[in-house]
Design an enzyme around this catalytic site. Structure first.
Site, short mmCIF file in Angstrom:
data_model
loop_
_atom_site.label_atom_id
_atom_site.label_comp_id
_atom_site.label_asym_id
_atom_site.label_seq_id
_atom_site.Cartn_x
_atom_site.Cartn_y
_atom_site.Cartn_z
N HIS A 124 34.69 39.40 45.12
CA HIS A 124 35.84 40.32 45.09
C HIS A 124 36.41 40.35 43.68
O HIS A 124 36.42 39.33 42.99
CB HIS A 124 36.93 39.86 46.07
CG HIS A 124 37.90 40.93 46.43
ND1 HIS A 124 38.97 41.27 45.64
CD2 HIS A 124 37.93 41.77 47.49
CE1 HIS A 124 39.63 42.26 46.21
NE2 HIS A 124 39.03 42.59 47.33
N ASP A 148 34.83 42.31 54.36
CA ASP A 148 33.68 42.99 54.98
C ASP A 148 32.67 42.04 55.58
O ASP A 148 31.67 42.48 56.16
CB ASP A 148 33.00 43.89 53.94
CG ASP A 148 33.91 45.03 53.53
OD1 ASP A 148 34.13 45.22 52.32
OD2 ASP A 148 34.44 45.71 54.43
C1 SDX Z 1 36.25 45.73 49.32
O1 SDX Z 1 39.36 45.95 45.49
C2 SDX Z 1 39.63 45.73 46.73
O2 SDX Z 1 40.69 45.28 47.09
C3 SDX Z 1 38.53 46.12 47.71
C4 SDX Z 1 38.76 45.73 49.17
C5 SDX Z 1 39.90 46.51 49.78
O3 SDX Z 1 40.46 46.03 50.77
O4 SDX Z 1 40.15 47.65 49.33
O5 SDX Z 1 39.04 44.33 49.27
C6 SDX Z 1 37.53 46.04 50.02
O6 SDX Z 1 35.70 46.59 48.68
C7 SDX Z 1 35.72 44.31 49.36
C8 SDX Z 1 34.43 44.14 48.50
C9 SDX Z 1 33.26 44.63 49.32
N1 SDX Z 1 32.00 44.61 48.47
C10 SDX Z 1 31.02 43.76 48.72
O7 SDX Z 1 31.06 42.85 49.54
C11 SDX Z 1 29.76 44.03 47.87
C12 SDX Z 1 29.24 42.73 47.26
N2 SDX Z 1 30.21 42.27 46.24
C13 SDX Z 1 30.02 42.66 44.89
O8 SDX Z 1 29.30 43.80 44.62
C14 SDX Z 1 31.18 42.31 43.97
O9 SDX Z 1 31.56 41.05 44.28
C15 SDX Z 1 32.38 43.24 43.95
C16 SDX Z 1 32.00 44.65 43.69
C17 SDX Z 1 33.13 43.15 45.23
C18 SDX Z 1 33.29 42.75 42.82
O10 SDX Z 1 32.61 42.95 41.65
P1 SDX Z 1 33.27 42.58 40.23
O11 SDX Z 1 34.64 42.07 40.38
O12 SDX Z 1 33.07 43.73 39.30
O13 SDX Z 1 32.44 41.36 39.79
P2 SDX Z 1 31.05 41.43 39.03
O14 SDX Z 1 30.19 42.51 39.64
O15 SDX Z 1 31.33 41.49 37.56
O16 SDX Z 1 30.41 40.02 39.42
C19 SDX Z 1 30.78 38.87 38.70
C20 SDX Z 1 29.52 37.99 38.74
C21 SDX Z 1 28.26 38.73 38.32
O17 SDX Z 1 27.37 37.80 37.78
P3 SDX Z 1 27.27 37.71 36.12
O18 SDX Z 1 26.97 39.12 35.62
O19 SDX Z 1 28.62 37.22 35.67
O20 SDX Z 1 26.14 36.74 35.87
O21 SDX Z 1 29.30 37.56 40.10
C22 SDX Z 1 28.05 38.09 40.56
C23 SDX Z 1 27.67 39.21 39.63
O22 SDX Z 1 26.26 39.35 39.57
N3 SDX Z 1 28.30 38.58 41.91
C24 SDX Z 1 27.51 38.39 42.95
C25 SDX Z 1 28.14 39.01 44.04
N4 SDX Z 1 29.29 39.56 43.63
C26 SDX Z 1 29.38 39.28 42.31
N5 SDX Z 1 26.31 37.78 43.06
C27 SDX Z 1 25.75 37.78 44.29
N6 SDX Z 1 26.31 38.34 45.40
C28 SDX Z 1 27.50 38.96 45.30
N7 SDX Z 1 28.04 39.53 46.38
#
Ligand code: SDX
Length: 431
Positions: A308, A366
């Site tokens: 998140h 989720d």
């Molecule tokens: C919702 O914003 C809100 O409030 C949203 C929400 C709401 O109520 O409105 O809470 C609802 O959208 C919840 C999120 C649902 N999405 C998912 O579950 C999809 C999987 N999660 C990711 O795609 C990710 O965690 C996000 C999109 C939710 C957040 O992404 P960020 O904050 O931009 O973080 P990032 O992509 O920069 O990740 C940071 C690091 C990265 O690694 P590095 O590049 O630093 O090496 O963490 C890793 C990412 O690769 N990472 C994950 C991961 N999520 C982040 N690695 C594996 N699995 C994951 N799920």
């Protein structure tokens, strides 16, 4: 906007600029850069808005480190256990918990707006039956602006109020109709004798051929799911609604934009993607394979329902949903649900893995919601529409707050331009 509590000094190239700072009632202090470009001739740079406050708000507060979520100051776990969705809608819209009389009046106003214009039924028939219900919802909600002409003028507080009630009231009807259309069953009209969650279940699962009785366990669980998804500060879809509304576009078009943004798998679409992932994993012995993929930089796979932008601790909504999943499946007689077993083991393995610990990746809203929704009888394609119908009150509340703000300006970010500078056109015969 509150008065500055202090100033910050920005110095570069031998020049210094004073920037006002504001102290919030909770959360990080804020640096006001509104006059930075005029004073210093520079932009700030923040793709993805990781360090940017786009507005001031009094609706929802999130503390990502502590895993705290407050709606108008009330913790989400208290609202989920003690309140119900329409009361939370009132709280989000008007800022205070309602009296009995206020709640009764609000529930009556919502109930009396649950039907949609009969002519709108034709819209559904223009879609393919296998259209994703989110595609249908984007289309039909946007089309509301072609029908409800007496609630389009955002400068009129009365019209804003009517549009707000219409959107909250009609979203379950539209979501249910999108579902019925996708399975080839006739539309079911709302009933005024049912509460909000029960009415939605009735419109989704009843058929003309027999009497449908709403299961109170399912109805309570649905109401709790709606409460947990109602609002969440300036997330991507809410920011979309705010930006669209800043141009003065009508509320129905702006909420349709929010639905479109929510659909993405990185946002609200993650509940569908998460359940599909759990189904693909299938059994706990395949969890290591998927954990390895999630950690592999060369593999675009991510654990859906994990991570998140704000929460660097467990999402408080996920905690409630995990408990609710246990309760609902038990009460529904769904014992030893393999998806729930995989989800729990996946959570356990991930939370003990250095990769997830270091990156502070925890289950989000989720992760467990889909397991409950599937147990209720919904297909995965209906998971995000249910998220959208719940989040409508959050979008509408944030929209109302912004539109009523006299300081509101059209949102228009700038850029760090890295493209070609002025070039001279070359005729095609000379290229
Ligand atoms: C919702 O914003 C809100 O409030 C949203 C929400 C709401 O109520 O409105 O809470 C609802 O959208 C919840 C999120 C649902 N999405 C998912 O579950 C999809 C999987 N999660 C990711 O795609 C990710 O965690 C996000 C999109 C939710 C957040 O992404 P960020 O904050 O931009 O973080 P990032 O992509 O920069 O990740 C940071 C690091 C990265 O690694 P590095 O590049 O630093 O090496 O963490 C890793 C990412 O690769 N990472 C994950 C991961 N999520 C982040 N690695 C594996 N699995 C994951 N799920």
């Amino acid at each position: 906007m509150t008065t500055p509590s202090k100033t910050a000094t920005l110095s570069f190239d031998g020049k210094s600029f004073e920037l006002p700072m504001y102290t919030p009632t909770a959360g990080p202090e804020v640096l006001d850069i509104r006059k930075l470009y005029a004073q210093a001739g520079v932009f700030t740079y923040d793709p993805g808005y990781t360090s940017t406050a786009s507005c001031d708000s009094t609706i929802t507060y999130i503390d990502g480190d502590e895993g705290i979520l407050l709606h108008r100051g009330y913790p989400i776990d208290q609202l989920a256990s003690k309140s119900h969705f329409l009361e939370v809608c009132y709280l989000l819209l008007y800022g205070e918990l309602p009296s009995s009389a206020q709640l009764e009046d609000f529930e009556t106003r919502v109930t009396r707006h649950t039907m949609i214009h009969e002519q709108m039924h034709n819209f559904f028939r223009g879609f393919r039956r296998d259209a994703h219900p989110m595609a249908t919802m984007v289309g039909v909600v946007g089309a509301m602006s072609a029908f409800y002409h007496d609630s389009l003028d955002v400068s009129d507080p009365w019209q804003r109020e009517v549009a707000s009630i219409r959107l909250i009231a009609k979203m379950p009807t539209i979501a249910a109709m999108a579902y019925k259309y996708s399975i080839g069953q006739p539309f079911v009209y709302p009933r005024n004798d049912l509460d909000y969650a029960a009415n939605f279940l009735h419109m989704c699962f009843s058929v003309p051929a027999e009497t449908y009785h709403v299961n109170p366990i399912v109805s309570r669980a649905m109401d709790r799911i709606l409460t947990l998804h109602a609002d969440h500060e300036q997330n991507a879809s809410t920011s979309t609604v705010r930006l669209a509304s800043s141009s003065g576009a009508n509320p129905f078009a702006c909420i349709a934009a929010g639905i479109a943004c929510l659909w993405g798998p990185a946002h609200g679409g993650a509940n569908q993607a998460c359940l599909e992932m759990l189904r693909e994993i299938g059994t706990v012995d395949r969890i290591p394979e998927f954990i390895a993929r999630a950690k592999d930089k060369n593999d675009p796979f991510r654990l859906m329902g994990f991570g998140h932008r704000v929460y660097k601790n467990t999402d408080p909504r996920a905690k409630v949903l995990k408990q609710s999943a246990d309760e609902v499946l038990e009460l529904l007689g769904v014992h030893d649900n393999p998806l729930l077993q995989v989800a729990k083991e996946l959570e356990h393995v991930a939370l003990n893995d250095p990769y997830f610990i270091e990156k502070k990746l925890f289950p989000n809203v989720d992760f467990y919601s889909g397991i409950i929704l599937e147990a209720m009888g919904f297909p995965t394609s209906m998971f995000t529409p249910i998220f959208a119908l719940s989040r409508t009150v959050g979008w509408v509340s944030q929209w109302k707050e912004m539109i009523a703000d006299p300081q509101m300006k059209i949102g228009r970010p700038r850029q760090l331009y890295m493209g070609e500078t002025a070039r001279v056109y070359v005729d095609i015969e000379n290229r």
